[in-house]
Design an enzyme around this catalytic site. Sequence first.
Site, PDB file in Angstrom:
ATOM      1  N   LYS A  58      39.179  48.493  41.170  1.00 42.50           N
ATOM      2  CA  LYS A  58      38.941  49.218  39.909  1.00 42.50           C
ATOM      3  C   LYS A  58      40.259  49.699  39.299  1.00 42.50           C
ATOM      4  CE  LYS A  58      35.394  49.713  38.387  1.00 42.50           C
ATOM      5  NZ  LYS A  58      34.658  48.739  37.535  1.00 42.50           N
ATOM      6  N   MET A  78      30.465  58.661  41.796  1.00 45.52           N
ATOM      7  CA  MET A  78      29.284  57.982  42.359  1.00 45.52           C
ATOM      8  C   MET A  78      28.061  58.290  41.504  1.00 45.52           C
ATOM      9  SD  MET A  78      29.451  56.148  45.179  1.00 45.52           S
ATOM     10  CE  MET A  78      28.277  56.430  46.485  1.00 45.52           C
ATOM     11  N   SER A  98      22.454  43.139  33.954  1.00 53.23           N
ATOM     12  CA  SER A  98      21.446  43.296  35.013  1.00 53.23           C
ATOM     13  C   SER A  98      21.755  44.437  35.974  1.00 53.23           C
ATOM     14  CB  SER A  98      21.357  41.990  35.814  1.00 53.23           C
ATOM     15  OG  SER A  98      22.669  41.628  36.253  1.00 53.23           O
ATOM     16  N   GLY A  99      22.913  45.068  35.854  1.00 50.60           N
ATOM     17  CA  GLY A  99      23.318  46.090  36.830  1.00 50.60           C
ATOM     18  C   GLY A  99      22.578  47.407  36.664  1.00 50.60           C
ATOM     19  N   TYR A 100      22.714  48.241  37.669  1.00 47.62           N
ATOM     20  CA  TYR A 100      22.064  49.568  37.719  1.00 47.62           C
ATOM     21  C   TYR A 100      22.462  50.407  36.500  1.00 47.62           C
ATOM     22  CZ  TYR A 100      21.713  54.379  39.774  1.00 47.62           C
ATOM     23  OH  TYR A 100      21.477  55.706  40.029  1.00 47.62           O
ATOM     24  N   ALA A 114      30.462  44.605  34.024  1.00 42.96           N
ATOM     25  CA  ALA A 114      30.318  43.695  35.168  1.00 42.96           C
ATOM     26  C   ALA A 114      31.514  43.792  36.111  1.00 42.96           C
ATOM     27  CB  ALA A 114      30.165  42.251  34.677  1.00 42.96           C
ATOM     28  N   SER A 115      31.241  44.004  37.369  1.00 42.24           N
ATOM     29  CA  SER A 115      32.265  44.043  38.415  1.00 42.24           C
ATOM     30  C   SER A 115      31.525  44.258  39.721  1.00 42.24           C
ATOM     31  CB  SER A 115      33.227  45.223  38.174  1.00 42.24           C
ATOM     32  OG  SER A 115      34.466  44.998  38.804  1.00 42.24           O
TER      33      SER A 115
HETATM   34  P1  NAP Z   1      25.495  46.785  40.123  1.00 38.15           P
HETATM   35  O1  NAP Z   1      24.105  47.215  39.910  1.00 38.15           O
HETATM   36  O2  NAP Z   1      25.813  46.072  41.400  1.00 38.15           O
HETATM   37  O3  NAP Z   1      25.992  45.952  38.879  1.00 38.15           O
HETATM   38  C1  NAP Z   1      27.115  45.128  38.937  1.00 38.15           C
HETATM   39  C2  NAP Z   1      26.988  44.106  37.835  1.00 38.15           C
HETATM   40  O4  NAP Z   1      28.142  43.262  37.861  1.00 38.15           O
HETATM   41  C3  NAP Z   1      25.770  43.214  38.004  1.00 38.15           C
HETATM   42  O5  NAP Z   1      25.169  43.035  36.748  1.00 38.15           O
HETATM   43  C4  NAP Z   1      26.374  41.912  38.490  1.00 38.15           C
HETATM   44  O6  NAP Z   1      25.652  40.776  38.060  1.00 38.15           O
HETATM   45  C5  NAP Z   1      27.724  41.923  37.797  1.00 38.15           C
HETATM   46  N1  NAP Z   1      28.642  41.020  38.465  1.00 38.15           N
HETATM   47  C6  NAP Z   1      29.157  41.114  39.706  1.00 38.15           C
HETATM   48  N2  NAP Z   1      29.957  40.049  39.948  1.00 38.15           N
HETATM   49  C7  NAP Z   1      29.914  39.274  38.836  1.00 38.15           C
HETATM   50  C8  NAP Z   1      30.500  38.048  38.437  1.00 38.15           C
HETATM   51  N3  NAP Z   1      31.315  37.355  39.272  1.00 38.15           N
HETATM   52  N4  NAP Z   1      30.247  37.560  37.203  1.00 38.15           N
HETATM   53  C9  NAP Z   1      29.435  38.238  36.347  1.00 38.15           C
HETATM   54  N5  NAP Z   1      28.829  39.387  36.662  1.00 38.15           N
HETATM   55  C10 NAP Z   1      29.075  39.892  37.883  1.00 38.15           C
HETATM   56  O7  NAP Z   1      26.495  48.040  40.112  1.00 38.15           O
HETATM   57  P2  NAP Z   1      26.616  49.296  39.149  1.00 38.15           P
HETATM   58  O8  NAP Z   1      26.620  50.474  40.043  1.00 38.15           O
HETATM   59  O9  NAP Z   1      25.671  49.233  38.021  1.00 38.15           O
HETATM   60  O10 NAP Z   1      28.103  49.090  38.629  1.00 38.15           O
HETATM   61  C11 NAP Z   1      28.386  48.665  37.297  1.00 38.15           C
HETATM   62  C12 NAP Z   1      29.817  49.022  36.972  1.00 38.15           C
HETATM   63  O11 NAP Z   1      30.007  50.429  37.133  1.00 38.15           O
HETATM   64  C13 NAP Z   1      30.860  48.356  37.867  1.00 38.15           C
HETATM   65  O12 NAP Z   1      31.986  48.061  37.070  1.00 38.15           O
HETATM   66  C14 NAP Z   1      31.208  49.464  38.871  1.00 38.15           C
HETATM   67  O13 NAP Z   1      32.508  49.297  39.405  1.00 38.15           O
HETATM   68  C15 NAP Z   1      31.135  50.674  37.955  1.00 38.15           C
HETATM   69  N6  NAP Z   1      30.927  51.947  38.630  1.00 38.15           N
HETATM   70  C16 NAP Z   1      29.821  52.157  39.392  1.00 38.15           C
HETATM   71  C17 NAP Z   1      29.621  53.389  40.002  1.00 38.15           C
HETATM   72  C18 NAP Z   1      28.402  53.693  40.839  1.00 38.15           C
HETATM   73  O14 NAP Z   1      28.396  54.678  41.584  1.00 38.15           O
HETATM   74  N7  NAP Z   1      27.343  52.899  40.738  1.00 38.15           N
HETATM   75  C19 NAP Z   1      30.580  54.400  39.855  1.00 38.15           C
HETATM   76  C20 NAP Z   1      31.711  54.152  39.062  1.00 38.15           C
HETATM   77  C21 NAP Z   1      31.873  52.934  38.447  1.00 38.15           C
HETATM   78  P3  NAP Z   1      24.526  40.063  38.957  1.00 38.15           P
HETATM   79  O15 NAP Z   1      23.250  40.787  38.633  1.00 38.15           O
HETATM   80  O16 NAP Z   1      24.553  38.673  38.497  1.00 38.15           O
HETATM   81  O17 NAP Z   1      24.927  40.247  40.387  1.00 38.15           O
END
Ligand code: NAP
Length: 357
Positions: free
Chosen positions: A173, A199, A17-19, A90-91
């Site tokens: 991370k 980012m 479901s994440g971005y 997921a995180s």
């Molecule tokens: P996001 O939209 O907030 O997605 C995070 C996802 O993790 C959601 O699907 C959320 O599920 C899930 N999650 C959080 N806690 C959980 C739990 N306890 N059990 C199961 N699922 C859980 O963020 P995103 O930006 O897409 O990030 C996704 C990944 O990319 C993460 O690992 C993040 O650290 C990494 N990342 C992101 C960026 C950035 O700039 N966006 C940059 C580098 C790395 P729910 O929908 O249920 O909340």
Amino acid sequence: MDQIIDKTKPIMVTGASGYIANWIVKLLLDAGCTVHGTVRNLDNEKSVGPLNKIASTAANGTLKLFKADLLDKDSFDAAMQGCEVVIHTASPFIVRGFKDAQEALIRPAVEGTGNVLAAVNRTDSVKRVVLTSSVAAVMGDNADLTTNPRGCFTEEDWNFSSSVNHQPYSYSKFLAEKEAWKIHHGQSRWRLVTINPSMVAGPALTQSSASTSIDTLRKLGSGRLWPAVPKIHLGWVDVRDVAEAHLQAAFRPDAEGRHIVSNGEPSMLEITQMLKKHFDQGYLFPMFELPKVLLKWVAWIIDASVTPKFIQQNAGYPLAFDNSRSKQRLGLEYHDLEQTFVDHFQQLLDDGLVRRK
Ligand code: NAP
């Protein structure tokens, strides 16, 4: 050593479901794959609705959703059955709004990675794990670059300056990726490939993400950073490039190791200047950069997550990431970064998340 992945087998995506994961799921479905996506709550329309829409408009592929929580240790087994590839995204990506960083960030990131990889160890079909790590596992503060012998961060670097009290998201991370490599080294069946994005910006396929990167762009246009921004450089990359990197990491026979996925290090004011070229003066964009000495205290009063130590170690320092490995080993061709911000901002306007003043 080359490793052939059978694309007709299902591919598991945690945190579907994440971005970022939404885009990974979309690209996988468009490529005709069967995706086993996990979400925390199958009844949450905000998480599941956008995924069903992606599935209904995707060219080929099939999406099956499963319920799993990072802290529920056996919950990933069902979705993993028959998969050769597990993409673990997921995180929690939050930097404010919590009291206890250990419980809000570090425990789900580290214990969750342990739980997913324990399930991988129990599931004989899995050959490859693609972990969504971050440049936050590579570096902590921009000031860390001053002691870097190469003058830019590469896949050889590890974050040495974050802790539970300072930049806890980055620390989560770093610990999660370290844990993943430790578990990987304890076996010989499956290969670990990490994607380390900076980012992420660019159009979202969901409006419900709590991702900090989406919130940052929104703040720039909504007046929350008016009239001044900190002089802070961050690495930025397009969400579509990050998703493509995951697919390449999943399917390329020779994919292995870490990959910094980043496409430039503009300051907040430089991003604003890019946006101003495309959008007229009707928005409360920041106009100048605050002097560091003032910033240290003003920022903390406005936002307790931006501590004086964060400003001291980040404001005014240059930043540089070497993304050559992602181009050479994953064949990535990055979007133009200005277009990334323009596409993202346009979507925020279309969705009513940023309004004219
Ligand atoms: P996001 O939209 O907030 O997605 C995070 C996802 O993790 C959601 O699907 C959320 O599920 C899930 N999650 C959080 N806690 C959980 C739990 N306890 N059990 C199961 N699922 C859980 O963020 P995103 O930006 O897409 O990030 C996704 C990944 O990319 C993460 O690992 C993040 O650290 C990494 N990342 C992101 C960026 C950035 O700039 N966006 C940059 C580098 C790395 P729910 O929908 O249920 O909340």
